[in-house]
Write an enzyme that holds these catalytic residues in place. Structure first.
Site, PDB file in Angstrom:
ATOM      1  N   ALA A  14       0.250  -2.089  -5.434  1.00 49.17           N
ATOM      2  CA  ALA A  14      -0.977  -1.372  -5.080  1.00 49.17           C
ATOM      3  C   ALA A  14      -1.065  -1.188  -3.572  1.00 49.17           C
ATOM      4  CB  ALA A  14      -2.179  -2.177  -5.563  1.00 49.17           C
TER       5      ALA A  14
ATOM      6  N   GLY B  74       1.780  -4.554  -8.376  1.00 45.62           N
ATOM      7  CA  GLY B  74       1.663  -3.383  -9.243  1.00 45.62           C
ATOM      8  C   GLY B  74       2.990  -2.665  -9.451  1.00 45.62           C
TER       9      GLY B  74
ATOM     10  N   GLU C 198       4.490  -4.411 -12.253  1.00 45.66           N
ATOM     11  CA  GLU C 198       3.688  -4.102 -13.443  1.00 45.66           C
ATOM     12  C   GLU C 198       4.016  -2.707 -13.979  1.00 45.66           C
ATOM     13  OE1 GLU C 198       0.184  -5.521 -11.109  1.00 45.66           O
ATOM     14  OE2 GLU C 198      -0.401  -6.312 -13.064  1.00 45.66           O
TER      15      GLU C 198
ATOM     16  N   GLU D 228       0.394 -11.084  -6.299  1.00 45.97           N
ATOM     17  CA  GLU D 228      -1.045 -10.892  -6.100  1.00 45.97           C
ATOM     18  C   GLU D 228      -1.778 -12.157  -5.657  1.00 45.97           C
ATOM     19  OE1 GLU D 228       0.718  -9.523  -8.549  1.00 45.97           O
ATOM     20  OE2 GLU D 228      -0.013  -7.514  -9.035  1.00 45.97           O
TER      21      GLU D 228
HETATM   22  N1  CAA Z   1      -0.106  -1.784   0.504  1.00 44.70           N
HETATM   23  C1  CAA Z   1      -0.363  -1.213   1.697  1.00 44.70           C
HETATM   24  N2  CAA Z   1       0.425  -1.351   2.777  1.00 44.70           N
HETATM   25  C2  CAA Z   1       1.539  -2.092   2.626  1.00 44.70           C
HETATM   26  C3  CAA Z   1       1.855  -2.716   1.420  1.00 44.70           C
HETATM   27  C4  CAA Z   1       0.985  -2.520   0.323  1.00 44.70           C
HETATM   28  N3  CAA Z   1       1.225  -3.043  -0.859  1.00 44.70           N
HETATM   29  N4  CAA Z   1       3.002  -3.387   1.580  1.00 44.70           N
HETATM   30  C5  CAA Z   1       3.391  -3.180   2.846  1.00 44.70           C
HETATM   31  N5  CAA Z   1       2.502  -2.401   3.485  1.00 44.70           N
HETATM   32  C6  CAA Z   1       2.580  -1.888   4.846  1.00 44.70           C
HETATM   33  C7  CAA Z   1       2.496  -2.975   5.896  1.00 44.70           C
HETATM   34  O1  CAA Z   1       1.164  -3.255   6.220  1.00 44.70           O
HETATM   35  C8  CAA Z   1       3.260  -2.352   7.044  1.00 44.70           C
HETATM   36  O2  CAA Z   1       2.397  -1.439   7.645  1.00 44.70           O
HETATM   37  P1  CAA Z   1       2.448  -1.193   9.219  1.00 44.70           P
HETATM   38  O3  CAA Z   1       3.837  -0.743   9.518  1.00 44.70           O
HETATM   39  O4  CAA Z   1       1.390  -0.176   9.456  1.00 44.70           O
HETATM   40  O5  CAA Z   1       2.127  -2.508   9.840  1.00 44.70           O
HETATM   41  C9  CAA Z   1       4.348  -1.570   6.347  1.00 44.70           C
HETATM   42  O6  CAA Z   1       3.874  -1.351   5.025  1.00 44.70           O
HETATM   43  C10 CAA Z   1       5.677  -2.270   6.271  1.00 44.70           C
HETATM   44  O7  CAA Z   1       5.476  -3.567   5.739  1.00 44.70           O
HETATM   45  P2  CAA Z   1       6.216  -4.851   6.342  1.00 44.70           P
HETATM   46  O8  CAA Z   1       6.117  -4.828   7.831  1.00 44.70           O
HETATM   47  O9  CAA Z   1       5.707  -6.020   5.630  1.00 44.70           O
HETATM   48  O10 CAA Z   1       7.729  -4.504   5.925  1.00 44.70           O
HETATM   49  P3  CAA Z   1       8.857  -5.481   5.404  1.00 44.70           P
HETATM   50  O11 CAA Z   1      10.020  -4.621   5.182  1.00 44.70           O
HETATM   51  O12 CAA Z   1       8.965  -6.683   6.289  1.00 44.70           O
HETATM   52  O13 CAA Z   1       8.340  -6.049   3.994  1.00 44.70           O
HETATM   53  C11 CAA Z   1       7.404  -5.934   1.758  1.00 44.70           C
HETATM   54  C12 CAA Z   1       8.165  -5.193   2.893  1.00 44.70           C
HETATM   55  C13 CAA Z   1       8.252  -7.078   1.221  1.00 44.70           C
HETATM   56  C14 CAA Z   1       7.142  -4.924   0.694  1.00 44.70           C
HETATM   57  C15 CAA Z   1       6.084  -6.507   2.322  1.00 44.70           C
HETATM   58  O14 CAA Z   1       5.408  -5.479   3.013  1.00 44.70           O
HETATM   59  C16 CAA Z   1       5.148  -7.042   1.273  1.00 44.70           C
HETATM   60  O15 CAA Z   1       5.281  -8.179   0.864  1.00 44.70           O
HETATM   61  N6  CAA Z   1       4.130  -6.237   0.876  1.00 44.70           N
HETATM   62  C17 CAA Z   1       3.119  -6.668  -0.034  1.00 44.70           C
HETATM   63  C18 CAA Z   1       3.608  -6.649  -1.454  1.00 44.70           C
HETATM   64  C19 CAA Z   1       2.516  -7.127  -2.387  1.00 44.70           C
HETATM   65  O16 CAA Z   1       2.026  -8.226  -2.296  1.00 44.70           O
HETATM   66  N7  CAA Z   1       2.154  -6.249  -3.351  1.00 44.70           N
HETATM   67  C20 CAA Z   1       1.141  -6.560  -4.284  1.00 44.70           C
HETATM   68  C21 CAA Z   1      -0.048  -5.735  -3.970  1.00 44.70           C
HETATM   69  S1  CAA Z   1      -1.416  -6.215  -4.946  1.00 44.70           S
HETATM   70  C22 CAA Z   1      -1.210  -5.397  -6.392  1.00 44.70           C
HETATM   71  O17 CAA Z   1      -0.247  -4.723  -6.628  1.00 44.70           O
HETATM   72  C23 CAA Z   1      -2.375  -5.577  -7.299  1.00 44.70           C
HETATM   73  C24 CAA Z   1      -2.241  -5.037  -8.643  1.00 44.70           C
HETATM   74  O18 CAA Z   1      -2.178  -5.781  -9.598  1.00 44.70           O
HETATM   75  C25 CAA Z   1      -2.268  -3.607  -8.900  1.00 44.70           C
END
Ligand code: CAA
Length: 691
Positions: A62, A103, A106, A126
């Site tokens: 998400a 997500g 998922e 999450e």
């Molecule tokens: N939503 C919005 N922005 C996100 C994002 C997300 N899920 N994941 C990463 N970003 C953004 C970061 O904020 C960053 O933005 P900026 O460049 O503006 O700072 C950019 O994307 C790059 O992210 P990283 O610097 O973290 O890049 P990375 O290559 O080191 O890591 C990653 C990549 C492993 C995907 C890491 O970003 C990460 O762990 N993201 C979160 C993943 C997560 O927890 N997803 C679950 C979301 S909740 C959900 O999905 C709920 C549901 O049930 C529907």
């Protein structure tokens, strides 16, 4: 977002999520998916669908920013999109590479078949954001893999490689090659075999072992300060007992509840704060940096050892320098012991441990080490004259381009830099003890520190797999400057009769990893004593409680001497009647000690003192932004992540409520310390927050 029409001869429609940088599933992507899958359903030429992510990343889930916008979530819920994908009467294959998180996973679980690149990182992350998987993850993952493994993955939020055996059952194929090509092959085979959809929602879970695993999880994980934890376990219970429709409906309702909790807000804040912290005004991707391969660490004490291990772990060549042969030998032994223990505990392979150990060269030859180093980190005794002398010598010996970093925790980096002829290449790198474990490094930018020096130091910190927070020059930088006020309150509370175990207990129950007095016992009370003696001269108008000095005068330096604010059996802190008596007597001598002090008051006084000084740190430009201060406290001081850091917590409490409490405390013992920092008073008056 791109999609490819089905080739008439293959019948496969490729749908690609293209939303850089991480293919998060914001509203526009959800709309695209809904439209493309509807088109696939209606197109008789489409006989199978492959769902992939652009840029080698399936999807990071998400769009986390959207959680502050319930309208967008409600407009088209991801779980509805996934339900429609699962309901398609043509086989859908997910091509998972890069990441499938939250997500994103998922979404893959809603597909009928899944192919993954072996190194793709998979997880329902999450919970790390204070959420539960809200798009079917709690219902479908336990239907795909072993139930106990599903509990473990969902409640830890861990990311694991697609090839991890814990994911057995999740993927139809895990490939070392290209996941998209393998998924297209599988789709072609499905078509030629006449295979139809295969839906996880149709799977039932065998109750016996699942119930036992769930009962055990409840036992160990609850109660939890993060409401999502209990909600996840309830959803997993549904996965065993309820039909999938009910399970999915409950999951969504619980998701909507937890997304608005303070813990979820705090954890989201922490996520973005840790990404923001790397953005430093003046530095860009083009800022030149010095390639660093060899690091010289000066001083083989506790800090020097910890820094050396961190550098060895990150692949640097390390020269550990100490003029004292015994100290050097002890340090080398300790580092070797560290790696042996890692191997014994199964945390590191034997060969890797040997490789890391072999990168270390303990030496008494400062000249040769300084010559060899790209970066020198001095970690000698915390004394201005001693450190200036070391830096002066290093400046003479090191190559002209070498960067000199000082691991001072309180001293003026500008004064230290002035001891050299290369102040532009001097920077503070303040590690936290134990330096091989603690994630925080304050990177102190002196007035002369060049951009390239700062950028190099930050790059090294990232390679050490730590979090670098840029700080300006002041006594104690960000973390310790604030800690001083926190400790001052903890000590004043003892003046008033509160016992160490009451103070630590209140703060630990509130969420601090370790109360202030146990923490000082661990750090060594003699260190604080030396700093207090210096400050008594420098800041005579800022008195401390006499209690920590009285404790030190009895030789109670903390864990290392077996006694401090507590007595110790190994690492176990045990309340000590001798300390209780000392506190009682001292308190009585001040005419205090009759008042009952509540845990709430203990927490408010200590935490609000942190917040107030944090505001001053911000106003003075020592921290670049409030969220950097939060990162310092989360990564370096055991502040509970689910409270977001001191400045975020202040916003949650309300700045006006904090100022009101401070006005109340100002009427009490040592009330002169409760002067709201001007910025705090101003924001509170205006109904503002730290941004
Ligand atoms: N939503 C919005 N922005 C996100 C994002 C997300 N899920 N994941 C990463 N970003 C953004 C970061 O904020 C960053 O933005 P900026 O460049 O503006 O700072 C950019 O994307 C790059 O992210 P990283 O610097 O973290 O890049 P990375 O290559 O080191 O890591 C990653 C990549 C492993 C995907 C890491 O970003 C990460 O762990 N993201 C979160 C993943 C997560 O927890 N997803 C679950 C979301 S909740 C959900 O999905 C709920 C549901 O049930 C529907």
């Amino acid at each position: 977002m791109t999609d490819t029409p089905p080739a008439a001869d293959t019948g496969i429609k490729l749908i690609v999520i293209d939303n850089p940088p991480v293919n998060s599933l914001g509203l526009a992507v959800r709309r695209m998916l809904a439209a493309e899958f509807a088109a696939a359903a209606n197109d008789p030429n489409v006989r199978a669908v492959v769902l992939a992510g652009a840029g080698g990343r399936f999807s990071a889930g998400a769009d986390i920013r959207e959680f502050n916008d319930p309208g967008a979530i409600a407009e088209l819920h991801l779980s509805d999109v996934i339900d429609r994908i699962e309901a398609l009467d043509k086989p859908v294959v997910a091509a998972v590479d890069g990441v499938a998180l939250g997500g994103g996973l998922e979404l893959a679980l809603g597909c009928h078949y899944r192919v993954a690149a072996a190194n793709a990182r998979i997880g329902l992350t999450e919970i790390t954001l204070g959420l539960l998987p809200g798009a079917g993850g709690t219902q479908r993952l336990p239907r795909a893999i072993d139930f106990a493994r599903a509990i473990e993955l969902i409640t830890s939020g861990q990311m694991v490689a697609a090839s991890d055996p814990r994911l057995a059952g999740l993927f139809d194929e895990v490939t070392e090659g290209d996941a998209r090509a393998a998924a297209l092959d599988l789709a072609a085979r499905l078509i030629s075999d006449g295979a139809g959809p295969r839906r996880l929602s149709a799977v039932t879970i065998e109750p016996g072992p699942a119930e036992a695993a769930l009962a055990q999880a409840r036992e160990t994980l609850l109660p939890s300060p993060v409401p999502a934890m209990a909600a996840i376990l309830d959803c997993l219970d549904d996965a065993i007992h309820a039909d999938i429709r009910t399970g999915l409906a409950h999951e969504r309702a619980r998701f909507d509840q937890v997304v608005a909790t303070p813990a979820a807000r705090a954890l989201r804040h922490a996520f973005f704060a840790e990404r923001e912290v790397g953005k430093v005004p003046g530095l860009t991707a083009e800022t030149p940096t010095l390639p660093v391969e060899t690091v010289a660490v000066i001083g083989a004490g506790t800090m020097g050892r910890g820094i050396s291990i961190a550098a060895l772990d990150a692949g640097f060549q390390v020269k550990l320098v100490d003029a004292n042969a015994t100290a050097l030998e002890r340090a080398a032994e300790a580092i070797e012991r560290h790696y042996r223990t890692m191997v014994e505990r199964g945390r590191l392979g034997e060969t890797e441990a040997r490789v890391r150990g072999a990168r270390l060269s303990p030496t008494a030859d400062l000249d040769a080490a300084a010559q060899a180093a790209d970066l020198v980190i001095e970690a000698v005794f915390e004394d201005m004259t001693v450190k200036q002398e070391v830096l002066r010598k290093l400046d003479e010996l090191a190559r002209p381009e070498t960067i000199l970093a000082t691991n001072t925790s309180t001293l003026n980096v500008d004064t230290l830099a002035d001891a050299t002829a290369r102040p532009g290449q001097v920077v503070g790198m303040h590690f936290f003890s134990p330096a091989n474990i603690m994630r925080l490094v304050e990177v102190v930018r002196g007035k002369a520190t060049a951009d390239s020096t700062l950028a190099t130091a930050l790059k090294v910190v990232t390679r050490l797999r730590k979090v670098g927070v840029v700080a300006g020059v002041c006594d104690g930088f960000i973390g310790n400057r604030m800690l001083e006020e926190y400790l001052r309150q903890a000590y004043f509370l003892m003046d008033e009769g509160a016992l160490p175990q009451e103070i630590d207990g209140a703060l630990e129950r509130w969420g601090m990893a370790m109360g202030p007095l146990r923490m000082m016992d661990l750090a060594g009370n003699d260190v604080g004593w030396a700093i207090r003696k210096r400050r008594k001269v420098e800041q005579p108008d800022r008195p401390y409680s006499a209690i920590p000095d009285l404790i030190c005068e009895r030789g109670r330096y903390g864990q290392k001497t077996g006694a401090g604010f507590y007595r110790y059996e190994g690492r176990k802190a045990i309340p000590d009647p001798e300390v209780e008596q000392l506190i009682r007597e001292h308190s009585a001598s001040l005419g205090l000690g009759q008042r009952e002090i509540s845990p709430e008051e203990i927490v408010e006084r200590c935490i609000y003192a942190l917040i107030n000084e944090g505001t001053a740190v911000l106003a003075d430009g020592i921290a670049l932004r409030a969220s950097d201060i939060d990162v310092v406290y989360l990564a370096g001081y055991g502040f509970p992540r689910y409270r977001g850091g001191p400045m975020h917590y202040a916003n949650e409490v309300g700045l006006d409520a904090i100022v009101a409490a401070m006005d109340r405390f100002a009427q009490g013992y040592q009330g002169q310390f409760w002067k709201p920092a001007p910025l705090l008073a101003e924001l509170a008056r205006a109904g503002g927050t730290f941004t």
